[in-house]
Design a protein around this motif. Sequence first.
Motif, mmCIF file in Angstrom:
data_model
loop_
_atom_site.group_PDB
_atom_site.id
_atom_site.type_symbol
_atom_site.label_atom_id
_atom_site.label_comp_id
_atom_site.label_asym_id
_atom_site.label_seq_id
_atom_site.Cartn_x
_atom_site.Cartn_y
_atom_site.Cartn_z
ATOM 1 N N PHE A 184 0.846 -1.182 0.000
ATOM 2 C CA PHE A 184 0.000 0.000 0.000
ATOM 3 C C PHE A 184 0.880 1.230 0.000
ATOM 4 O O PHE A 184 1.853 1.308 0.751
ATOM 5 C CB PHE A 184 -0.912 0.044 1.227
ATOM 6 N N SER A 185 0.560 2.192 -0.849
ATOM 7 C CA SER A 185 1.290 3.454 -0.881
ATOM 8 C C SER A 185 0.412 4.527 -1.495
ATOM 9 O O SER A 185 -0.353 4.260 -2.422
ATOM 10 C CB SER A 185 2.563 3.310 -1.712
ATOM 11 N N TRP A 186 0.517 5.727 -0.971
ATOM 12 C CA TRP A 186 -0.217 6.853 -1.539
ATOM 13 C C TRP A 186 0.452 7.369 -2.798
ATOM 14 O O TRP A 186 -0.171 8.030 -3.614
ATOM 15 C CB TRP A 186 -0.290 7.994 -0.525
ATOM 16 N N THR A 187 1.745 7.115 -2.953
ATOM 17 C CA THR A 187 2.496 7.724 -4.046
ATOM 18 C C THR A 187 3.049 6.728 -5.060
ATOM 19 O O THR A 187 3.803 7.102 -5.934
ATOM 20 C CB THR A 187 3.677 8.538 -3.485
ATOM 21 N N ALA A 188 2.719 5.462 -4.922
ATOM 22 C CA ALA A 188 3.238 4.456 -5.845
ATOM 23 C C ALA A 188 2.139 3.465 -6.201
ATOM 24 O O ALA A 188 1.139 3.355 -5.503
ATOM 25 C CB ALA A 188 4.424 3.726 -5.214
ATOM 26 N N ARG A 189 2.347 2.758 -7.285
ATOM 27 C CA ARG A 189 1.392 1.745 -7.730
ATOM 28 C C ARG A 189 2.111 0.426 -7.945
ATOM 29 O O ARG A 189 3.233 0.385 -8.431
ATOM 30 C CB ARG A 189 0.735 2.140 -9.064
ATOM 31 N N ARG A 190 1.428 -0.657 -7.606
ATOM 32 C CA ARG A 190 1.939 -1.997 -7.894
ATOM 33 C C ARG A 190 1.361 -2.411 -9.241
ATOM 34 O O ARG A 190 0.186 -2.213 -9.522
ATOM 35 C CB ARG A 190 1.482 -2.997 -6.853
ATOM 36 N N VAL A 191 2.207 -2.998 -10.065
ATOM 37 C CA VAL A 191 1.787 -3.474 -11.378
ATOM 38 C C VAL A 191 2.080 -4.966 -11.431
ATOM 39 O O VAL A 191 3.224 -5.387 -11.309
ATOM 40 C CB VAL A 191 2.551 -2.744 -12.511
ATOM 41 N N GLU A 192 1.012 -5.762 -11.571
ATOM 42 C CA GLU A 192 1.148 -7.209 -11.713
ATOM 43 C C GLU A 192 1.491 -7.517 -13.166
ATOM 44 O O GLU A 192 0.880 -6.972 -14.081
ATOM 45 C CB GLU A 192 -0.156 -7.916 -11.330
ATOM 46 N N LEU A 193 2.461 -8.388 -13.385
ATOM 47 C CA LEU A 193 2.878 -8.750 -14.734
ATOM 48 C C LEU A 193 2.533 -10.206 -15.002
ATOM 49 O O LEU A 193 2.570 -11.035 -14.101
ATOM 50 C CB LEU A 193 4.379 -8.533 -14.903
ATOM 51 N N ARG A 194 2.188 -10.480 -16.246
ATOM 52 C CA ARG A 194 1.836 -11.852 -16.639
ATOM 53 C C ARG A 194 2.991 -12.481 -17.392
ATOM 54 O O ARG A 194 3.731 -11.815 -18.092
ATOM 55 C CB ARG A 194 0.597 -11.822 -17.542
ATOM 56 N N GLU A 195 3.107 -13.790 -17.232
ATOM 57 C CA GLU A 195 4.164 -14.512 -17.944
ATOM 58 C C GLU A 195 3.966 -14.461 -19.453
ATOM 59 O O GLU A 195 4.911 -14.574 -20.212
ATOM 60 C CB GLU A 195 4.201 -15.976 -17.485
ATOM 61 N N SER A 196 2.716 -14.298 -19.885
ATOM 62 C CA SER A 196 2.435 -14.299 -21.317
ATOM 63 C C SER A 196 2.985 -13.046 -22.003
ATOM 64 O O SER A 196 3.133 -13.015 -23.215
ATOM 65 C CB SER A 196 0.930 -14.411 -21.557
ATOM 66 N N GLU A 197 3.264 -11.999 -21.223
ATOM 67 C CA GLU A 197 3.849 -10.794 -21.793
ATOM 68 C C GLU A 197 5.341 -11.038 -22.001
ATOM 69 O O GLU A 197 6.045 -11.417 -21.080
ATOM 70 C CB GLU A 197 3.668 -9.610 -20.846
ATOM 71 N N SER A 198 5.796 -10.837 -23.186
ATOM 72 C CA SER A 198 7.232 -10.989 -23.421
ATOM 73 C C SER A 198 7.649 -10.149 -24.612
ATOM 74 O O SER A 198 6.885 -9.922 -25.526
ATOM 75 C CB SER A 198 7.603 -12.448 -23.645
ATOM 76 N N ALA A 199 8.880 -9.711 -24.565
ATOM 77 C CA ALA A 199 9.440 -8.902 -25.638
ATOM 78 C C ALA A 199 10.702 -9.585 -26.143
ATOM 79 O O ALA A 199 11.355 -10.323 -25.412
ATOM 80 C CB ALA A 199 9.778 -7.505 -25.127
ATOM 81 N N VAL A 200 11.026 -9.311 -27.364
ATOM 82 C CA VAL A 200 12.289 -9.798 -27.910
ATOM 83 C C VAL A 200 13.363 -8.812 -27.462
ATOM 84 O O VAL A 200 13.314 -7.629 -27.786
ATOM 85 C CB VAL A 200 12.225 -9.877 -29.448
ATOM 86 N N LEU A 201 14.312 -9.310 -26.681
ATOM 87 C CA LEU A 201 15.390 -8.452 -26.192
ATOM 88 C C LEU A 201 16.489 -8.381 -27.248
ATOM 89 O O LEU A 201 16.981 -9.403 -27.708
ATOM 90 C CB LEU A 201 15.948 -8.995 -24.887
ATOM 91 N N VAL A 202 16.846 -7.162 -27.645
ATOM 92 C CA VAL A 202 17.929 -6.988 -28.611
ATOM 93 C C VAL A 202 19.280 -6.891 -27.903
ATOM 94 O O VAL A 202 20.319 -6.945 -28.541
ATOM 95 C CB VAL A 202 17.701 -5.753 -29.514
ATOM 96 N N LEU A 203 19.235 -6.755 -26.573
ATOM 97 C CA LEU A 203 20.437 -6.716 -25.754
ATOM 98 C C LEU A 203 20.122 -7.370 -24.421
ATOM 99 O O LEU A 203 19.099 -7.074 -23.805
ATOM 100 C CB LEU A 203 20.883 -5.267 -25.524
ATOM 101 N N ASP A 204 20.968 -8.267 -23.974
ATOM 102 C CA ASP A 204 20.840 -8.902 -22.664
ATOM 103 C C ASP A 204 22.241 -9.301 -22.224
ATOM 104 O O ASP A 204 22.718 -10.380 -22.532
ATOM 105 C CB ASP A 204 19.913 -10.118 -22.732
#
Length: 141
Positions: A9-29
């Motif tokens: 809980f925070s007045w000044t921040a938000r929690r963002v839940e991420l799903r495993e199905s979201e993915s990006a192709v990383l051009v650098l790792d």
Amino acid sequence: MTARPEPFFSWTARRVELRESESAVLVLDEVVPVGTGTARLIATRDDDGDYLALVVGDVADRHDVAVRGVDEEALLIEGSRSESSPEILIGLRAAQSICGCSDARHVDSQLCLDGPIRTMIASIGVRSVVVDWYHVMSAVA
């Protein structure tokens, strides 16, 4: 009405839940040395541009990982000074975008709604992130 237990809980921040199905192709790792440890420098590319992040500490399967924007040119320096681990630092360009909004607000909206930064972070195995929602600059305007 019964409320679900919420560990964050925070007045000044938000929690963002991420799903495993979201993915990006990383051009650098790449693993890079920062301070006394190591971090991962990751990047992705889409139609709107390139996005760069420094992942400090182990974030795989972690919840409530702090995300903050830093100047792109000082990304490795800020990573070596990082006091909270794990943490994800998003590289921000010094110039404002075409729409006139700051990059920090753009990052916040991409994380909370949808965008290449969100999918880039989700692709490294983070379960949820915490992003500041209140910026001092926005309170002054």
